[in-house]
Design a protein around this motif. Structure first.
Motif, PDB file in Angstrom:
ATOM      1  N   TRP A 177     -90.287 -24.146   2.250  1.00 49.56           N
ATOM      2  CA  TRP A 177     -90.766 -23.938   3.614  1.00 49.56           C
ATOM      3  C   TRP A 177     -89.713 -24.380   4.643  1.00 49.56           C
ATOM      4  CZ3 TRP A 177     -94.654 -21.330   5.798  1.00 49.56           C
ATOM      5  CH2 TRP A 177     -94.933 -21.573   7.145  1.00 49.56           C
TER       6      TRP A 177
ATOM      7  N   ASP B 164     -87.753 -22.441   7.574  1.00 45.34           N
ATOM      8  CA  ASP B 164     -87.743 -22.946   8.943  1.00 45.34           C
ATOM      9  C   ASP B 164     -86.315 -22.916   9.498  1.00 45.34           C
ATOM     10  OD1 ASP B 164     -89.262 -24.621  11.136  1.00 45.34           O
ATOM     11  OD2 ASP B 164     -87.368 -25.682  10.752  1.00 45.34           O
TER      12      ASP B 164
ATOM     13  N   TRP C 162     -88.020 -19.664  11.116  1.00 45.63           N
ATOM     14  CA  TRP C 162     -89.063 -20.195  11.995  1.00 45.63           C
ATOM     15  C   TRP C 162     -88.465 -20.853  13.252  1.00 45.63           C
ATOM     16  CZ3 TRP C 162     -91.218 -17.501   8.719  1.00 45.63           C
ATOM     17  CH2 TRP C 162     -91.694 -17.856   7.454  1.00 45.63           C
TER      18      TRP C 162
ATOM     19  N   LEU D  94     -97.925 -18.358  12.769  1.00 41.77           N
ATOM     20  CA  LEU D  94     -97.189 -19.198  11.833  1.00 41.77           C
ATOM     21  C   LEU D  94     -98.126 -20.157  11.105  1.00 41.77           C
ATOM     22  CD1 LEU D  94     -94.369 -19.717  10.739  1.00 41.77           C
ATOM     23  CD2 LEU D  94     -94.061 -21.456  12.512  1.00 41.77           C
TER      24      LEU D  94
ATOM     25  N   ARG E  65     -98.451 -20.479   7.157  1.00 39.80           N
ATOM     26  CA  ARG E  65     -98.264 -21.774   6.501  1.00 39.80           C
ATOM     27  C   ARG E  65     -99.467 -22.119   5.618  1.00 39.80           C
ATOM     28  NH1 ARG E  65     -98.772 -27.175   6.256  1.00 39.80           N
ATOM     29  NH2 ARG E  65     -96.868 -28.452   6.328  1.00 39.80           N
ATOM     30  N   GLU E  66    -100.652 -21.877   6.121  1.00 37.87           N
ATOM     31  CA  GLU E  66    -101.863 -22.162   5.341  1.00 37.87           C
ATOM     32  C   GLU E  66    -101.863 -21.341   4.054  1.00 37.87           C
ATOM     33  OE1 GLU E  66    -106.730 -22.289   5.886  1.00 37.87           O
ATOM     34  OE2 GLU E  66    -105.496 -21.178   7.321  1.00 37.87           O
TER      35      GLU E  66
END
Length: 274
Positions: free
Chosen positions: A30, A34, A38, A82, A86-87
């Motif tokens: 993740w 990012d 992100w 987002l 993410r979830e």
């Protein structure tokens, strides 16, 4: 490291995450996204008045081509988009995370270049993931048979000295704070030597002498014995055994992993000759 990790009981899924993703690896994936997407300017917040945040075309591609959902279900608020992504990632099973990783990496590579694959592979190596990107596809680097061989060796308590070498090799290899690949290889080799001495019935023999004795006893083909001696490049010394690669300052994680799995498999093979 915890007791179970030091002793090797929890080390197999940590070292070779073939059918799992640790929390640390998931977070690292993740965070790599990012870095590459992100947190890019204009992804969430427009860099100028009237500009469209780039999360919108990304989310349309994600919804249409990956989630296979109607694009009119995409939230209107960029941070909410987002948050939904993410979830999904942090609640997915391990293989869905890898599906997502392939898709997003390809999206990033198309827009910004191939460096995303280098960074993800570095994460997989550091966090002991069982896969690597090759030609934009995630390829497993450890077979189920190799994992089973390692589990079999660790669960066998009949030969405590041999097991101790394998456990130590595993611990040295899997220490994410300060991995010691050279000594991990040495412990892997020592496991083979210990097992060979037991089979040969010669506790003070070198590995080469032990393998030759096993061959003489008809428990190991002479050509196979010589092949293993040449493969590992052993030389006898007063202080024990030494492998030529251990003098190489560029010993890598791949070298240590190969020796861990290959030596473990050979140990299991020698046990079958008892």
């Amino acid at each position: 490291m915890s007791f179970s990790e030091r002793k090797g009981f929890k080390a197999v899924p940590t070292v070779i995450q073939a059918d799992a993703i640790s929390d640390e690896l998931l977070a690292a994936i993740w965070n790599t996204f990012d870095k590459h997407l992100w947190s890019r300017s204009n992804f969430i917040t427009p860099i100028r008045y009237g500009a469209i945040p780039s999360i919108y075309p990304f989310s349309k591609a994600l919804w249409a081509d990956y989630f296979k959902r109607p694009v009119d279900t995409i939230p209107d608020y960029p941070p909410k988009i987002l948050a939904v992504v993410r979830e999904y990632v942090f609640q997915s099973v391990w293989y869905e995370v890898y599906d997502f990783t392939e898709f997003v990496a390809a999206y990033i590579a198309h827009l910004y270049g191939e460096s995303i694959y280098h960074d993800l592979n570095a994460v997989f190596e550091r966090e002991l993931g069982g896969y690597r990107f090759i030609e934009r596809k995630l390829i497993d680097i450890t077979s189920p048979q190799e994992i089973e061989a390692l589990k079999e060796a660790l669960q066998d308590t009949q030969f405590s000295g041999v097991n101790k070498h394998i456990e130590t090799a595993l611990t040295l290899y899997s220490n994410k704070e300060k991995p010691d690949y050279r000594n991990s290889m040495k412990e892997s080799i020592s496991a083979v030597e210990s097992m060979a001495k037991i089979i040969a019935g010669k506790p003070k023999a070198t590995l080469g002498d032990a393998l030759k004795e096993i061959a003489k006893q008809g428990k190991l083909h002479e050509s196979l014995s010589l092949g293993f001696i040449k493969l590992y490049g052993y030389t006898s010394e007063e202080g024990g055994i030494r492998h030529g690669m251990l003098d190489d300052p560029n010993v890598s994680a791949a070298d240590a992993k190969y020796f861990l799995l290959a030596c473990t498999s050979f140990v299991n093979y020698l046990k079958s000759k008892m």
